[in-house]
Design a protein around this motif. Sequence first.
Motif, PDB file in Angstrom:
ATOM      1  N   ARG A 725       0.896  -1.164  -0.295  1.00  0.00           N
ATOM      2  CA  ARG A 725      -0.147  -0.233   0.005  1.00  0.00           C
ATOM      3  C   ARG A 725       1.042   1.403  -0.319  1.00  0.00           C
ATOM      4  N   GLN A 728       2.292   1.551  -3.444  1.00  0.00           N
ATOM      5  CA  GLN A 728       1.400   2.510  -4.497  1.00  0.00           C
ATOM      6  C   GLN A 728       1.090   4.325  -3.871  1.00  0.00           C
ATOM      7  N   GLU A 729       1.160   4.080  -2.867  1.00  0.00           N
ATOM      8  CA  GLU A 729       0.772   5.159  -2.483  1.00  0.00           C
ATOM      9  C   GLU A 729       2.950   6.230  -3.183  1.00  0.00           C
TER      10      GLU A 729
END
Length: 868
Positions: A725, A728-729
């Motif tokens: 996550r 991806q950020e």
Amino acid sequence: MSTFAHDLSTRLAGHTSFWDYLGQLQGAGAARTLAKPLSDAPTLELEKLHKLLYCASVFAQTEKDELKRLAQTIVLNTLLLHEDGELRERSLDVLTELGNFPGLSHAERTYGVGDQSLLGRINRKVAQALNTVPINGLPVALTDYQKQVWDSLPTSRALAISAPTSAGKSYVVIEHLCQQAERHSKFAAVYIAPTRALLSEVHQKIQLRLNNRDDIRVSTVPSLDPLQRTCQIFVLTQERLQVLLSIWNGAFDVVVVDEAQNLSDQARGMILQDCLQTVISRRSTTQLVLLAPGATGLLEVVRAIGVEALRPEFTGVSPVLQNRIIVGKVKGRPKEMRLQLLRGPNERVEIGNLVSTLGLDNKSTRLAAAALELGCGGGSLAYETGPREAEKTALQLMNELRRRHPNPQDKSLLDLSAFIRQHIHPEYQLAAMVVHGVAYHYGRMPSLLREAIESSFKQPQAGLQYLVCTTTLAQGINLPARNVFIDTPKRGRGVNLDPALLWNFAGRAGRLSQDVVGNVFLVDYDEWDSRPLDEFVPFEVTSAITTTLSEQFDRVIEAVQGDMPAVRPWDGEVTQIRACAGLLIAKAAAGLSESFLAAVLPAERLTSKLEIMEAAVAAAQRIGLPASLLHANWTIDPYGLRRLYNRLLEKIDAGDLDEILPMNPREAPEGLYQSIFMRILREVDQQQGKFGALVAGLALQWMRGVPYPVILKYWVKRARAAEERKAQEAAKTGSRSKKPKTVDALIREAFDLIEEVVRFRFVQLGKAYRDLLIFALQEKGLQHRVPEVYDFALALELGVSTETGTAFVELGLSRIAASALEDLFPDSSMTAAEARQALRTLDVTANELSPVIVAELDRLGLRELAAE
């Protein structure tokens, strides 16, 4: 003893030539112990050696530890260097005079008996017989010091036993404890160990020693005996003892405190001192035995707990020879190291230079290189500053050993590797390391894994040869080695080690009854920013309560008045202040402030006694909780306890009892423990966020007895999802994402969370929660619901939640073994006696138990009647 011998010894040791000769002997002896011979090793002429042996025979007749140590140094080095029958006989005579019979027996087995005359043989046999006592029904010859302690134990109400690590202190104390239990129809004792690692080791020894006495309960679980046996020995940490004292009003016949220097250890030292004070106040005849590896100040501390007379049994003489050898790289020569024997400040003996097969220019790998070159002649311990650093150095060792021997075939190590893959994690790098005879060791490891590593390292042949350790090993674990390697006086993130702790670690060099010598190699010692091993430094034991009141008086008073510093688990000073304030308030609630402060208040704060009493009494009145509840939970912020109690009352009044009632974790509905943990943190520590829910997820698996591989697989999967996550950020914002953590780093992170938060912090918080809830139910007239309040703090501590699992743990089995074994039996409610019987008839082959689990059963004597 002879004044003449003392005066003559003083004259002999006052000659410069004595020290010159001794230095030559020590240098030559140290060179002989090295795994590789030196071409330029020191030598000593025979005439000089005879003079030294004469000195040794005189020194041995005195009472001074330093002179006895010199005598032993002379004769043990002589045994290492010479096969001459006369020299050997003279050396063995001195060992007899010194009363070092374990060393004498090993020397006779290893080097022979010498040119022994009939009179000499008779003298030796008589002296040995005088030091022989029955240990578990067999005659065992003790050292003079052990015999002195043995004779003092039956007659001393309070005894301080202080000696070097290898002196065999706990050996005689454990036997004394067991014999007392065997002789009395009613007996209660507790052996207090500061770490779970030492607790497990001591429990195994007592359990095995009393294996045939089912009428004597031996337990590490702080609970009442369901069989109501009248003889019991508890082996507990101070935190577990605190729990036991809160539910049991009985008294102990004997209390043993191992590693008693931990009375100085911040909040944990306060717990220990308060427990001892409670124990002593319950029975005036309770025997108190304090064990320490070399300590001063014990008498002053025990006075604060109500013991006025403390019999000292101190010695500074180790029964094995311990060489401190400085290892330094020779400048301009990448493969050459200089070896010097360290005898004291600015006092060294040249041993010689050794040409290594490995390059030594890289400082970050020099510890591993030195261990490989100098430690290949026996088991070697290497000190590292923390778990991550221990893993790194162990990996360096493995890489070189793997290069030399790519296909090792030690079956015991292959079994250990298979156990790690099966019962910890298939990708844990330790599994690959142990095959090559290398492992690392730190306190937060699962106990069976740690014990399996220790057992393999102790094997006389094969097994692990190199073990990289943190300071956990300095907390009394019996893990001696031929060689110890240290390259820094630091711990953690550059904090200076207590020199006494470093001496305690160095004391692992040399194995009583297995060797006469051990080497402590000090790598790059001249580059250290301090010289803590120049001369012996004892532990200076002080009351942690007194120290805190002396150094943090204003902050403690502020905390008592309600301004508690915010919880910071890594900040020992904050924990210390909070604990001291909680204890002061608990004593005030019980009306004990005056007597307590009279015992612990430092001299410079005596004029503030009234101020402290008034503040503590006012605080106890504002909080308004029962004195017994506050005393049972004083390590928790008492104002936080009141906030949590108020919240529990609100939930009961609102009819939401089911939301706050802890249940067996195997039956608990989804979200129950997440809400309980978050409620505790929010009210007690005033922490917001979802940390409580995160811990609860791990804690639920832990309490349910879920195996480590499942817990760790979940933890790694969760971490990988979080990393994905964040990656991806980062991609969306164009920033660089962090490098993913290794599997080993994630496993270490999980171990830390389990041991420090689940099994320590939340055990304390969980017990407080349960106590408050029971009190609230009683206050609201709901006593009939009290039996429903599940003891989840005990389940957090033990990692099991069935009666059968708890019974296995009480028998001394690790959580890994208990979890595996409870799945083999259909009865989840066995008592400890029933569990013991079940194990005696267990077919370990048919059940395909790991050899490591079978070995644990054997160490505890739990399957001697097994039918396979």
